[in-house]
Scaffold this motif. Sequence first.
Motif, PDB file in Angstrom:
ATOM      1  N   SER A 320      45.529  24.251  42.929  1.00 23.87           N
ATOM      2  CA  SER A 320      46.816  23.972  43.576  1.00 23.87           C
ATOM      3  C   SER A 320      47.754  23.147  42.714  1.00 23.87           C
ATOM      4  O   SER A 320      48.950  23.084  42.984  1.00 23.87           O
ATOM      5  CB  SER A 320      46.595  23.197  44.880  1.00 23.87           C
ATOM      6  N   CYS A 321      47.206  22.481  41.695  1.00 23.71           N
ATOM      7  CA  CYS A 321      48.001  21.528  40.909  1.00 23.71           C
ATOM      8  C   CYS A 321      49.219  22.219  40.295  1.00 23.71           C
ATOM      9  O   CYS A 321      49.118  23.289  39.710  1.00 23.71           O
ATOM     10  CB  CYS A 321      47.132  20.910  39.822  1.00 23.71           C
ATOM     11  N   THR A 322      50.373  21.579  40.432  1.00 21.61           N
ATOM     12  CA  THR A 322      51.609  22.163  39.918  1.00 21.61           C
ATOM     13  C   THR A 322      51.933  21.679  38.510  1.00 21.61           C
ATOM     14  O   THR A 322      52.979  22.009  37.966  1.00 21.61           O
ATOM     15  CB  THR A 322      52.801  21.810  40.817  1.00 21.61           C
ATOM     16  N   GLU A 323      51.038  20.870  37.959  1.00 23.54           N
ATOM     17  CA  GLU A 323      51.224  20.339  36.608  1.00 23.54           C
ATOM     18  C   GLU A 323      52.530  19.552  36.467  1.00 23.54           C
ATOM     19  O   GLU A 323      53.109  19.488  35.395  1.00 23.54           O
ATOM     20  CB  GLU A 323      51.158  21.479  35.569  1.00 23.54           C
ATOM     21  N   CYS A 324      52.969  18.963  37.573  1.00 22.16           N
ATOM     22  CA  CYS A 324      54.257  18.267  37.542  1.00 22.16           C
ATOM     23  C   CYS A 324      54.153  16.934  36.810  1.00 22.16           C
ATOM     24  O   CYS A 324      55.151  16.393  36.352  1.00 22.16           O
ATOM     25  CB  CYS A 324      54.770  18.037  38.960  1.00 22.16           C
ATOM     26  N   GLY A 325      52.951  16.367  36.751  1.00 17.82           N
ATOM     27  CA  GLY A 325      52.765  15.128  36.003  1.00 17.82           C
ATOM     28  C   GLY A 325      53.243  13.868  36.695  1.00 17.82           C
ATOM     29  O   GLY A 325      53.333  12.817  36.061  1.00 17.82           O
ATOM     30  N   ARG A 326      53.519  13.948  37.971  1.00 23.09           N
ATOM     31  CA  ARG A 326      53.900  12.722  38.675  1.00 23.09           C
ATOM     32  C   ARG A 326      52.743  11.733  38.671  1.00 23.09           C
ATOM     33  O   ARG A 326      52.946  10.527  38.571  1.00 23.09           O
ATOM     34  CB  ARG A 326      54.318  13.038  40.110  1.00 23.09           C
ATOM     35  N   CYS A 327      51.521  12.271  38.797  1.00 21.58           N
ATOM     36  CA  CYS A 327      50.328  11.412  38.768  1.00 21.58           C
ATOM     37  C   CYS A 327      50.250  10.677  37.429  1.00 21.58           C
ATOM     38  O   CYS A 327      50.046   9.463  37.383  1.00 21.58           O
ATOM     39  CB  CYS A 327      49.075  12.256  38.988  1.00 21.58           C
ATOM     40  N   THR A 328      50.427  11.424  36.364  1.00 19.27           N
ATOM     41  CA  THR A 328      50.303  10.846  35.028  1.00 19.27           C
ATOM     42  C   THR A 328      51.399   9.822  34.760  1.00 19.27           C
ATOM     43  O   THR A 328      51.156   8.786  34.143  1.00 19.27           O
ATOM     44  CB  THR A 328      50.317  11.974  33.995  1.00 19.27           C
ATOM     45  N   ILE A 345      43.061  15.871  33.951  1.00 18.92           N
ATOM     46  CA  ILE A 345      41.795  16.003  34.680  1.00 18.92           C
ATOM     47  C   ILE A 345      41.855  17.250  35.572  1.00 18.92           C
ATOM     48  O   ILE A 345      40.925  18.066  35.604  1.00 18.92           O
ATOM     49  CB  ILE A 345      41.530  14.746  35.556  1.00 18.92           C
ATOM     50  N   MET A 346      42.978  17.424  36.263  1.00 18.32           N
ATOM     51  CA  MET A 346      43.111  18.587  37.152  1.00 18.32           C
ATOM     52  C   MET A 346      43.200  19.883  36.347  1.00 18.32           C
ATOM     53  O   MET A 346      42.584  20.889  36.704  1.00 18.32           O
ATOM     54  CB  MET A 346      44.354  18.453  38.047  1.00 18.32           C
ATOM     55  N   MET A 347      43.957  19.861  35.263  1.00 18.19           N
ATOM     56  CA  MET A 347      44.119  21.084  34.465  1.00 18.19           C
ATOM     57  C   MET A 347      42.813  21.462  33.775  1.00 18.19           C
ATOM     58  O   MET A 347      42.477  22.640  33.666  1.00 18.19           O
ATOM     59  CB  MET A 347      45.250  20.891  33.449  1.00 18.19           C
ATOM     60  N   ALA A 395      51.049   9.434  44.101  1.00 14.75           N
ATOM     61  CA  ALA A 395      52.199  10.122  43.517  1.00 14.75           C
ATOM     62  C   ALA A 395      52.171  11.625  43.778  1.00 14.75           C
ATOM     63  O   ALA A 395      53.217  12.275  43.788  1.00 14.75           O
ATOM     64  CB  ALA A 395      52.241   9.870  42.010  1.00 14.75           C
ATOM     65  N   CYS A 396      50.998  12.199  43.971  1.00 17.16           N
ATOM     66  CA  CYS A 396      50.927  13.664  44.024  1.00 17.16           C
ATOM     67  C   CYS A 396      51.632  14.219  45.258  1.00 17.16           C
ATOM     68  O   CYS A 396      51.329  13.861  46.381  1.00 17.16           O
ATOM     69  CB  CYS A 396      49.474  14.139  44.028  1.00 17.16           C
ATOM     70  N   PRO A 397      52.585  15.137  45.041  1.00 19.68           N
ATOM     71  CA  PRO A 397      53.339  15.683  46.167  1.00 19.68           C
ATOM     72  C   PRO A 397      52.502  16.578  47.073  1.00 19.68           C
ATOM     73  O   PRO A 397      52.920  16.879  48.191  1.00 19.68           O
ATOM     74  CB  PRO A 397      54.461  16.483  45.495  1.00 19.68           C
ATOM     75  N   ILE A 398      51.337  17.026  46.604  1.00 20.97           N
ATOM     76  CA  ILE A 398      50.509  17.849  47.496  1.00 20.97           C
ATOM     77  C   ILE A 398      49.117  17.245  47.695  1.00 20.97           C
ATOM     78  O   ILE A 398      48.132  17.961  47.877  1.00 20.97           O
ATOM     79  CB  ILE A 398      50.414  19.320  47.020  1.00 20.97           C
ATOM     80  N   ASN A 399      49.073  15.915  47.717  1.00 21.59           N
ATOM     81  CA  ASN A 399      47.858  15.183  48.089  1.00 21.59           C
ATOM     82  C   ASN A 399      46.611  15.553  47.289  1.00 21.59           C
ATOM     83  O   ASN A 399      45.517  15.615  47.847  1.00 21.59           O
ATOM     84  CB  ASN A 399      47.558  15.373  49.588  1.00 21.59           C
ATOM     85  N   ILE A 400      46.776  15.792  46.022  1.00 20.32           N
ATOM     86  CA  ILE A 400      45.616  16.029  45.172  1.00 20.32           C
ATOM     87  C   ILE A 400      44.991  14.688  44.808  1.00 20.32           C
ATOM     88  O   ILE A 400      45.696  13.680  44.692  1.00 20.32           O
ATOM     89  CB  ILE A 400      46.039  16.821  43.909  1.00 20.32           C
ATOM     90  N   ASN A 401      43.667  14.674  44.649  1.00 22.87           N
ATOM     91  CA  ASN A 401      42.958  13.431  44.355  1.00 22.87           C
ATOM     92  C   ASN A 401      42.218  13.517  43.013  1.00 22.87           C
ATOM     93  O   ASN A 401      41.044  13.844  42.966  1.00 22.87           O
ATOM     94  CB  ASN A 401      41.976  13.142  45.498  1.00 22.87           C
TER      95      ASN A 401
HETATM   96  S1  SF4 Z   1      50.964  14.959  40.792  1.00 19.91           S
HETATM   97 FE1  SF4 Z   1      49.565  16.395  41.795  1.00 19.91          FE
HETATM   98  S2  SF4 Z   1      50.464  18.405  41.437  1.00 19.91           S
HETATM   99 FE2  SF4 Z   1      51.482  16.988  40.014  1.00 19.91          FE
HETATM  100  S3  SF4 Z   1      50.281  17.163  38.136  1.00 19.91           S
HETATM  101 FE3  SF4 Z   1      49.413  15.459  39.290  1.00 19.91          FE
HETATM  102  S4  SF4 Z   1      47.751  16.371  40.493  1.00 19.91           S
HETATM  103 FE4  SF4 Z   1      49.024  18.063  39.763  1.00 19.91          FE
END
Ligand code: SF4
Lengths: 456, 267
Positions: A320-328, A345-347, A395-401
């Motif tokens: 589901s990760c959108t690779e938006c990088g808000r987490c990073t 980590i998600m990618m 930070a994740c807009p779709i609640n990824i952990n």
């Molecule tokens: S914030 Fe969420 S959707 Fe965006 S890159 Fe990180 S894990 Fe993926």
Amino acid sequence: MEIFQQILFVAALAATAWFITKRIQLISRAIKLGRPENRFDHPDERLKTMLLVAFGQKKMFTNLLVGSMHFVIYAGFIIINLEILEIILDGILGTHRLFAPYITPIYPILIDVFEVLAFGVLAVCVVFLCRRFIARVSRLQAERHRELRGWPISDATLILTAEIFLMIAFLTWNASDSVLRDRGVGHYGELQGIVPDFLVSQYLKPLFLTFSDMALVAYERTAWWLHILGILAFAIYVTYSKHLHIALGFPNVYFSDLQPKGEMQNMPEITKEVQLALGLPVTTDGSQVNDNGEQPVEVGRFGAKDVQDLKWINLMNAYSCTECGRCTAACPANITGKKLSPRKIMMDTRDRLEEIQRGWQTHGNEYKDDKSLLNDYITAEELNACTTCQACINACPININPLDIILQLRRYRVMEESQAPASWNAMFSNIENNMAPWKFSPSDRFNWADQVNDAK
Amino acid sequence: MTQEVKTYTVPTMANMAASGEEPEILFWVGCAGSFDDRYKRVTIAFVRILNHVGIKFAVLGPEEACTGDPARRAGNEFLFQMQAMSNIQVLNGYNVKKIVTACPHCFNTLKNEYPELGGNYEVIHHSQFLQGLINEGRVRVKDGQSFKGRRITFHDSCYLGRANKVYEAPRDVLAALDADLVEMKRVRANGLCCGAGGGQYFKEPEPGKKDVNVERVEEALGTGADTIAVACPFCMTMMSDGVKNKNREDSVRVYDISELIAQGQGL
Ligand code: SF4
Ligand code: SF4
């Protein structure tokens, strides 16, 4: 001629459906590699979370401008599906603007809305490209984030460009169609008085005034076909791309963590051992409960070395990760230049799953390679840098952990491989022997109380 | 004229139990609060406040042991559960109902992670406890105390804020001081970690451009504050080290919120 187009269209539709079904099967098989975990509890709270965070895009709006722009694409995507319904029916039945005569008064209003949205999507995609390549938003730059090098950047660019072309095809199709109608050519002329000029495409009509009737019909057909084939291709492409989030984002949020962010999941298989060690009555058989809440399943490793040691929700998160990088961008380790990036980590988790998928496809479903997520993708240096601060989850807009995966990999390194950094091992033995992470005598623990009456 | 002599006492659970008494609350001191020289002063400040308001409290004293938080987060689940289950045996043995602690890591672990292992208590952080005392009027900072005109900035700790959504309690406590509360850019849910959590405190940081606490202290100093208020032992050390790193230890001080309240009360 008409029937030829219809046959072609149905064939394209069927091929798309076949491809997508195959992809869904493959992806769900990969997600099911994960360990069981019950995420079917509290349906009310889950539904509410999904309505707010996925449908309502609540977390996107923490940045109002980006949130609004994303919302345009999102709304456009959902609403334009109505238009696609008509296009598909036209394609199958060989009709032209099938709905127009039946809903005459609201038809132009609908198309106007679609056109405004299409224009909005187009504009936002241009802005998004500019953010990447001209304004160079830091979290989207491959120079700063190695996980973006190569395919991820192309993927993002490709999709933005494709959307721009799809929208141009849609708008110019409407414009050429209007000109044909004005000229009364063939069945186009039949819509005179039923279908008016539309809000956006009317301004594009002058482009086509010099075209001959034949050229115009050719353009209209080409734009129509490009638009719909583009959409079908997009639908297949999405399953290979970070854009899978447009579908998986919803279930992903529905099944997201409901417990407090600071709570780390218990390991029942260890509870049993500890109870035995302490001579306590054993309250758990150490088995895990599967999603139906019944059958116990076998205990795997302590912690996770590869994707099948993770939970299915971790794997769904990865797809589901959108690779938006808000987490990073929120990660203290990454901000201060450490190798850790929660997005990576998600990618990595997804890349590992796709590698396994490819293995299945070339060597059959039982195929196993000798690689693993830990070490081949994610290194100890990354894992050890995490402060477990939960900023990524927030930070994740779709609640990824991402933190959950980091913790499970740490568990494997510490408990199965005894690979903790030396000073962590020292901390562990201090806790074990002195009941505190430091080397102080436990009998000194209460010495501070001698000072309560000392002067400040 | 006789000077009022205050004597503070620290009853233990064992003593109370021996005399057949039960305290209203258990004060969970934590390892840092017991052993770290700087943080012992926070423990003492909080104990003085407890004495001052006359709440019946007790500590475990030598019977307390690490909650296991750093072990669990570093990946040593076995050690965590050993700690947790022995602590739960002690707590349940004393029939503990309500716990207050000054450490957000102890707070999070006792509150969220012990229930699954059989330890169910009402757990509050000392910031929430102090907030309650202030709201009830049991703690009132005297007029004309030294806080007027001082600029204080508050550093959110991850395990209090993001982990458990306690953002307002420490700010309410600081508001009672009548000081000038200035916020940093990254606060509340977006607060930047001090860099110590998840076992980081116990090892060298991984290679990078700079240390997390330095980044955070730069942000804190950017507000022009002369006091950085914290509510966590790890944040305390990390912020203090950061201030030293920036050579500002003469002009900028790091205090726990309970120390500021104790100061305001003249305790
Ligand atoms: S914030 Fe969420 S959707 Fe965006 S890159 Fe990180 S894990 Fe993926
Ligand atoms: S929890 Fe770990 S990965 Fe997530 S933001 Fe904090 S340090 Fe980064």
